[in-house]
Every structure is written in structure tokens, then in C-alpha cells.
Write a protein that holds these residues in place. Structure first.
Motif, PDB file in Angstrom:
ATOM      1  N   ILE A 260       0.884  -1.198  -0.003  1.00 42.37           N
ATOM      2  CA  ILE A 260       0.273  -0.082  -0.050  1.00 42.37           C
ATOM      3  C   ILE A 260       0.955   1.279  -0.037  1.00 42.37           C
ATOM      4  O   ILE A 260       1.658   1.351   0.699  1.00 42.37           O
ATOM      5  CB  ILE A 260      -0.939  -0.017   1.264  1.00 42.37           C
ATOM      6  CG1 ILE A 260      -1.868  -1.306   1.163  1.00 42.37           C
ATOM      7  CG2 ILE A 260      -1.900   1.146   1.220  1.00 42.37           C
ATOM      8  CD1 ILE A 260      -2.831  -1.047   2.219  1.00 42.37           C
ATOM      9  N   TYR A 261       0.399   1.963  -0.848  1.00 42.11           N
ATOM     10  CA  TYR A 261       1.288   3.361  -0.913  1.00 42.11           C
ATOM     11  C   TYR A 261       0.557   4.405  -0.289  1.00 42.11           C
ATOM     12  O   TYR A 261       0.268   4.119   1.054  1.00 42.11           O
ATOM     13  CB  TYR A 261       1.511   3.725  -2.532  1.00 42.11           C
ATOM     14  CG  TYR A 261       2.549   2.732  -2.990  1.00 42.11           C
ATOM     15  CD1 TYR A 261       1.975   1.856  -4.054  1.00 42.11           C
ATOM     16  CD2 TYR A 261       4.005   2.880  -3.024  1.00 42.11           C
ATOM     17  CE1 TYR A 261       2.731   0.877  -4.536  1.00 42.11           C
ATOM     18  CE2 TYR A 261       4.811   1.872  -3.386  1.00 42.11           C
ATOM     19  CZ  TYR A 261       4.224   0.932  -4.356  1.00 42.11           C
ATOM     20  OH  TYR A 261       4.739   0.200  -4.971  1.00 42.11           O
ATOM     21  N   ALA A 262       0.056   5.570  -0.740  1.00 46.08           N
ATOM     22  CA  ALA A 262      -0.473   6.732  -0.192  1.00 46.08           C
ATOM     23  C   ALA A 262      -1.992   6.047   0.349  1.00 46.08           C
ATOM     24  O   ALA A 262      -2.628   5.214  -0.321  1.00 46.08           O
ATOM     25  CB  ALA A 262      -0.914   7.821  -1.129  1.00 46.08           C
ATOM     26  N   MET A 263      -2.388   6.683   1.475  1.00 45.70           N
ATOM     27  CA  MET A 263      -3.724   6.480   2.201  1.00 45.70           C
ATOM     28  C   MET A 263      -4.496   7.863   2.313  1.00 45.70           C
ATOM     29  O   MET A 263      -3.604   8.752   2.791  1.00 45.70           O
ATOM     30  CB  MET A 263      -3.657   5.670   3.286  1.00 45.70           C
ATOM     31  CG  MET A 263      -3.052   4.293   3.031  1.00 45.70           C
ATOM     32  SD  MET A 263      -3.069   3.279   4.510  1.00 45.70           S
ATOM     33  CE  MET A 263      -4.506   2.451   4.255  1.00 45.70           C
ATOM     34  N   GLY A 264      -5.359   8.288   2.235  1.00 39.47           N
ATOM     35  CA  GLY A 264      -6.028   9.534   2.290  1.00 39.47           C
ATOM     36  C   GLY A 264      -7.617   9.577   2.677  1.00 39.47           C
ATOM     37  O   GLY A 264      -8.103   8.518   2.490  1.00 39.47           O
ATOM     38  N   TRP A 265      -7.839  10.473   3.141  1.00 37.96           N
ATOM     39  CA  TRP A 265      -9.534  10.845   3.497  1.00 37.96           C
ATOM     40  C   TRP A 265      -9.818  12.222   2.442  1.00 37.96           C
ATOM     41  O   TRP A 265      -9.078  13.024   2.441  1.00 37.96           O
ATOM     42  CB  TRP A 265      -9.668  11.267   5.066  1.00 37.96           C
ATOM     43  CG  TRP A 265      -9.465   9.951   5.699  1.00 37.96           C
ATOM     44  CD1 TRP A 265      -8.291   9.613   6.442  1.00 37.96           C
ATOM     45  CD2 TRP A 265     -10.204   9.035   5.921  1.00 37.96           C
ATOM     46  NE1 TRP A 265      -8.415   8.418   7.107  1.00 37.96           N
ATOM     47  CE2 TRP A 265      -9.709   7.952   6.936  1.00 37.96           C
ATOM     48  CE3 TRP A 265     -11.609   9.032   5.519  1.00 37.96           C
ATOM     49  CZ2 TRP A 265     -10.613   6.913   7.364  1.00 37.96           C
ATOM     50  CZ3 TRP A 265     -12.443   7.689   5.966  1.00 37.96           C
ATOM     51  CH2 TRP A 265     -11.871   6.712   7.076  1.00 37.96           C
ATOM     52  N   TYR A 266     -11.009  11.978   1.806  1.00 39.74           N
ATOM     53  CA  TYR A 266     -11.698  13.118   1.024  1.00 39.74           C
ATOM     54  C   TYR A 266     -13.078  13.372   1.791  1.00 39.74           C
ATOM     55  O   TYR A 266     -13.458  12.358   2.368  1.00 39.74           O
ATOM     56  CB  TYR A 266     -11.672  12.546  -0.131  1.00 39.74           C
ATOM     57  CG  TYR A 266     -10.496  12.527  -1.263  1.00 39.74           C
ATOM     58  CD1 TYR A 266      -9.368  11.534  -0.664  1.00 39.74           C
ATOM     59  CD2 TYR A 266      -9.999  13.660  -1.829  1.00 39.74           C
ATOM     60  CE1 TYR A 266      -8.331  11.324  -1.451  1.00 39.74           C
ATOM     61  CE2 TYR A 266      -8.902  13.477  -2.753  1.00 39.74           C
ATOM     62  CZ  TYR A 266      -8.045  12.619  -2.235  1.00 39.74           C
ATOM     63  OH  TYR A 266      -6.719  12.503  -3.072  1.00 39.74           O
ATOM     64  N   HIS A 267     -13.477  14.509   1.548  1.00 37.69           N
ATOM     65  CA  HIS A 267     -14.778  14.649   1.998  1.00 37.69           C
ATOM     66  C   HIS A 267     -15.827  15.116   0.809  1.00 37.69           C
ATOM     67  O   HIS A 267     -14.973  16.057   0.112  1.00 37.69           O
ATOM     68  CB  HIS A 267     -14.984  15.320   3.346  1.00 37.69           C
ATOM     69  CG  HIS A 267     -14.801  16.745   3.132  1.00 37.69           C
ATOM     70  ND1 HIS A 267     -14.365  17.568   4.187  1.00 37.69           N
ATOM     71  CD2 HIS A 267     -14.378  17.624   2.175  1.00 37.69           C
ATOM     72  CE1 HIS A 267     -13.883  18.894   4.154  1.00 37.69           C
ATOM     73  NE2 HIS A 267     -13.903  18.924   2.967  1.00 37.69           N
ATOM     74  N   GLN A 268     -16.845  15.170   0.935  1.00 35.84           N
ATOM     75  CA  GLN A 268     -17.908  15.647  -0.101  1.00 35.84           C
ATOM     76  C   GLN A 268     -19.144  16.108   0.418  1.00 35.84           C
ATOM     77  O   GLN A 268     -19.968  15.474   1.039  1.00 35.84           O
ATOM     78  CB  GLN A 268     -18.089  14.830  -1.336  1.00 35.84           C
ATOM     79  CG  GLN A 268     -18.851  15.362  -2.549  1.00 35.84           C
ATOM     80  CD  GLN A 268     -18.917  14.458  -3.635  1.00 35.84           C
ATOM     81  OE1 GLN A 268     -18.682  13.137  -3.608  1.00 35.84           O
ATOM     82  NE2 GLN A 268     -19.145  14.952  -4.682  1.00 35.84           N
ATOM     83  N   ALA A 269     -19.444  17.565   0.524  1.00 34.35           N
ATOM     84  CA  ALA A 269     -20.478  17.910   1.049  1.00 34.35           C
ATOM     85  C   ALA A 269     -21.514  18.314  -0.056  1.00 34.35           C
ATOM     86  O   ALA A 269     -21.187  18.199  -1.466  1.00 34.35           O
ATOM     87  CB  ALA A 269     -20.337  19.348   1.654  1.00 34.35           C
ATOM     88  N   PRO A 270     -22.903  18.208   0.251  1.00 29.68           N
ATOM     89  CA  PRO A 270     -23.873  18.197  -0.609  1.00 29.68           C
ATOM     90  C   PRO A 270     -23.764  19.193  -1.855  1.00 29.68           C
ATOM     91  O   PRO A 270     -23.396  20.620  -1.320  1.00 29.68           O
ATOM     92  CB  PRO A 270     -25.198  18.505   0.001  1.00 29.68           C
ATOM     93  CG  PRO A 270     -24.947  17.945   1.395  1.00 29.68           C
ATOM     94  CD  PRO A 270     -23.456  18.385   1.531  1.00 29.68           C
ATOM     95  N   GLY A 271     -23.597  18.976  -3.001  1.00 33.55           N
ATOM     96  CA  GLY A 271     -23.531  20.284  -4.115  1.00 33.55           C
ATOM     97  C   GLY A 271     -22.363  20.666  -4.460  1.00 33.55           C
ATOM     98  O   GLY A 271     -21.905  21.561  -5.142  1.00 33.55           O
TER      99      GLY A 271
ATOM    100  N   LYS B 183      -0.810  -1.729  -4.539  1.00 33.25           N
ATOM    101  CA  LYS B 183      -0.237  -2.630  -5.656  1.00 33.25           C
ATOM    102  C   LYS B 183      -0.646  -4.015  -5.396  1.00 33.25           C
ATOM    103  O   LYS B 183      -0.443  -4.519  -4.267  1.00 33.25           O
ATOM    104  CB  LYS B 183       1.474  -2.238  -5.500  1.00 33.25           C
ATOM    105  CG  LYS B 183       1.864  -2.995  -6.792  1.00 33.25           C
ATOM    106  CD  LYS B 183       3.529  -2.536  -6.389  1.00 33.25           C
ATOM    107  CE  LYS B 183       4.528  -3.030  -7.644  1.00 33.25           C
ATOM    108  NZ  LYS B 183       4.281  -2.400  -8.894  1.00 33.25           N
ATOM    109  N   ALA B 184      -1.253  -4.483  -6.381  1.00 36.01           N
ATOM    110  CA  ALA B 184      -1.897  -6.071  -5.729  1.00 36.01           C
ATOM    111  C   ALA B 184      -0.824  -7.036  -5.952  1.00 36.01           C
ATOM    112  O   ALA B 184      -1.104  -8.198  -5.505  1.00 36.01           O
ATOM    113  CB  ALA B 184      -3.149  -6.224  -6.945  1.00 36.01           C
ATOM    114  N   ASP B 185       0.186  -6.968  -6.957  1.00 38.28           N
ATOM    115  CA  ASP B 185       1.148  -7.797  -7.020  1.00 38.28           C
ATOM    116  C   ASP B 185       2.456  -7.284  -7.377  1.00 38.28           C
ATOM    117  O   ASP B 185       2.284  -5.920  -7.756  1.00 38.28           O
ATOM    118  CB  ASP B 185       0.835  -9.195  -8.001  1.00 38.28           C
ATOM    119  CG  ASP B 185       0.327  -8.643  -9.270  1.00 38.28           C
ATOM    120  OD1 ASP B 185      -0.747  -8.420  -9.722  1.00 38.28           O
ATOM    121  OD2 ASP B 185       1.420  -8.114  -9.834  1.00 38.28           O
ATOM    122  N   PRO B 186       3.610  -7.799  -7.289  1.00 38.71           N
ATOM    123  CA  PRO B 186       4.642  -7.104  -7.931  1.00 38.71           C
ATOM    124  C   PRO B 186       4.912  -6.658  -9.281  1.00 38.71           C
ATOM    125  O   PRO B 186       5.644  -5.674  -9.408  1.00 38.71           O
ATOM    126  CB  PRO B 186       5.996  -8.383  -7.522  1.00 38.71           C
ATOM    127  CG  PRO B 186       5.276  -9.247  -6.719  1.00 38.71           C
ATOM    128  CD  PRO B 186       3.691  -9.303  -6.873  1.00 38.71           C
TER     129      PRO B 186
END
Length: 121
Positions: free
Chosen positions: A31-42, A100-103
Motif C-alpha cells: 500500500i502506498y498513499a492513503m487518504g481521506w476526502y470529503h464531499q458536502a452536498p452540491g 499494488k496488488a502484486d509485484p
């Protein structure tokens, strides 16, 4: 295939705290980068915070000093500790994990299903 399971959203009063979790499972080589995003209505989905495999972090200006992103590589899990929550933090929060699922495969971004965070009195 990779599955992401989010938890920890809910209703909280202004000034309160919540901790979001996102656990990845399935075909994972690394696993490389991990993150959080948000989305408000509209509104469009926006980055809240991200963390690299080495532990470097970056935050949206609106959450600096209030939110903390962390990861547990042994558990393939990313967390978002949210303190001093404000009504404007209300949104659906999504995790994104670069896997990355495999090498031999290229990294691919997977998204969680989203968890609602509502900040209201």
C-alpha cells in the motif's frame, strides 16, 4: 480485488470529536498513499488529509491543527482523528488507498463506500 471498510462516522455537536477508520483487505502486495476526502452536498470531493507509506502527511488548510491522519501498516488501516469539529465539516467522508496488488502490477486507487459525518447542535 481490494475491499475498503470505513467506520466511525456519525452525529456530533460542534467542538466534539470523531475517529474514522478505513481497513483494506483482499489482494494486497503493498500500500502506498492513503487518504481521506470529503464531499458536502452540491460540492465536489476534496482532499482532507493524506499519508504516504513513509509517514509523511499533508492536510487541507481548513483542518490543520484539528485533524490528524495516521496509519497502521500491519493492519492495512488508515485513521482520521477529527477534533474541534465545526458545522462546515459536515460531509460524507471517503477513504482512498493506493494499492499494488502484486509485484508486477501498477498501483491502483480504491475508494471506500463513504461515511456520513454531521456536526450539528
Amino acid at each position: 480485488q481490494v475491499q475498503l471498510v470505513e467506520s466511525g462516522g456519525g452525529l456530533v455537536q460542534p467542538g466534539g470529536s470523531l475517529r474514522l477508520s478505513c481497513a483494506a483487505s483482499g489482494s494486497i502486495f503493498s500500500i502506498y498513499a492513503m487518504g481521506w476526502y470529503h464531499q458536502a452536498p452540491g460540492k465536489r470531493r476534496e482532499l482532507v488529509a493524506a499519508i504516504t507509506s513513509g509517514g509523511s502527511t499533508n492536510y487541507a488548510d481548513s483542518v490543520k491543527g484539528r485533524f490528524t491522519i495516521s496509519r497502521d501498516n500491519a493492519k492495512n488501516t488508515v485513521y482520521l482523528q477529527m477534533n474541534s469539529l465545526k458545522p462546515e465539516d459536515t460531509a460524507v467522508y471517503y477513504c482512498k488507498v493506493d494499492v499494488k496488488a502484486d509485484p508486477k502490477s501498477a498501483p491502483y486507487d480504491y475508494w471506500g463506500q463513504g461515511t456520513q459525518v454531521t456536526v450539528s447542535s
